[in-house]
Design a protein around this motif. Structure first.
Motif, short mmCIF file in Angstrom:
data_model
loop_
_atom_site.label_atom_id
_atom_site.label_comp_id
_atom_site.label_asym_id
_atom_site.label_seq_id
_atom_site.Cartn_x
_atom_site.Cartn_y
_atom_site.Cartn_z
N LEU A 41 1.10 6.48 -7.06
CA LEU A 41 0.00 7.36 -7.46
C LEU A 41 0.35 8.83 -7.23
O LEU A 41 0.00 9.69 -8.03
N TRP A 42 1.04 9.11 -6.11
CA TRP A 42 1.45 10.48 -5.80
C TRP A 42 2.37 11.02 -6.89
O TRP A 42 2.19 12.13 -7.38
N LEU A 94 -6.18 6.65 -4.81
CA LEU A 94 -5.98 5.84 -3.61
C LEU A 94 -7.25 5.76 -2.77
O LEU A 94 -7.44 4.81 -2.01
N LEU A 95 -8.14 6.71 -2.93
CA LEU A 95 -9.33 6.82 -2.09
C LEU A 95 -10.23 5.60 -2.19
O LEU A 95 -10.47 5.07 -3.27
N ASP A 96 -10.73 5.16 -1.04
CA ASP A 96 -11.68 4.06 -0.95
C ASP A 96 -12.91 4.40 -1.78
O ASP A 96 -13.49 5.47 -1.64
N LYS A 97 -13.31 3.52 -2.68
CA LYS A 97 -14.41 3.79 -3.62
C LYS A 97 -15.72 4.21 -2.95
O LYS A 97 -16.38 5.11 -3.44
N PRO A 98 -16.14 3.61 -1.83
CA PRO A 98 -17.38 4.08 -1.19
C PRO A 98 -17.33 5.53 -0.70
O PRO A 98 -18.36 6.14 -0.46
N LEU A 149 0.82 -1.21 0.00
CA LEU A 149 0.00 0.00 0.00
C LEU A 149 0.86 1.27 0.00
O LEU A 149 0.54 2.23 -0.70
N LEU A 150 1.96 1.27 0.75
CA LEU A 150 2.83 2.45 0.80
C LEU A 150 3.43 2.73 -0.58
O LEU A 150 3.44 3.87 -1.04
N GLY A 151 3.93 1.69 -1.23
CA GLY A 151 4.50 1.85 -2.56
C GLY A 151 3.46 2.27 -3.58
O GLY A 151 3.73 3.08 -4.48
N HIS A 152 2.25 1.73 -3.45
CA HIS A 152 1.16 2.08 -4.36
C HIS A 152 0.78 3.56 -4.18
O HIS A 152 0.61 4.28 -5.16
N ALA A 153 0.68 4.00 -2.93
CA ALA A 153 0.35 5.39 -2.65
C ALA A 153 1.43 6.31 -3.22
O ALA A 153 1.13 7.35 -3.81
N TRP A 154 2.69 5.93 -3.05
CA TRP A 154 3.81 6.72 -3.56
C TRP A 154 3.77 6.78 -5.09
O TRP A 154 3.99 7.83 -5.69
#
Length: 144
Positions: free
Chosen positions: A46-47, A55-59, A39-44
């Protein structure tokens, strides 16, 4: 990871928690079909691509302030930076989150941003090893 604890260890944990809350996903066992990042690498990723809101939760879509979410992601990434001395103090984190007029510095690459698989090799045709929360261990006992 290496057993070193510092006053910034809680900041790192808080950053992970903040990114987990925004995304609705856990860091451990995070799976994305396009890469082997946690998740940290994915967030980075996307950033850096200029798409932090992905990254935002779809709901949560449509029920948030984009600026607040981006600020939370940015602060979360600041908290999980590789170098301990680059991470903010917890009081700075609270100030950045609580004051929308405060400036938030640009984050650097997070630490521990690649997935480490503990589940062994994958036998699926995709070559990926999707982790689930339904891990099970079976122990069979045989008499002598």
């Amino acid at each position: 990871m290496s057993g070193h604890f510092s006053v910034k260890s809680d900041v790192f944990s808080f950053g992970v928690l903040l990114l987990e809350i925004v995304s609705g996903k856990k860091n451990w066992g995070f799976y994305h079909p396009d890469h082997d990042l946690n998740l940290l690498g994915h967030a980075w990723k996307l950033w850096n691509e200029g798409n932090p809101l992905e990254l935002l939760d779809k709901p949560m879509e449509g029920s948030f302030s984009a600026n607040e979410v981006i600020r939370c992601i940015k602060v979360g990434l600041l908290c999980v930076q590789q170098r301990v001395e680059d991470r903010p103090t917890m009081s700075s984190v609270l100030f950045m989150l609580g004051n929308e007029n405060s400036t938030v510095p640009e984050p650097k690459e997070p630490g521990f941003s690649t997935e480490v698989s503990f589940l062994g090799t994958d036998t699926s045709s995709s070559g990926k090893n999707p982790h689930t929360a339904n891990n099970m261990t079976v122990t069979l006992l045989d008499g002598r």
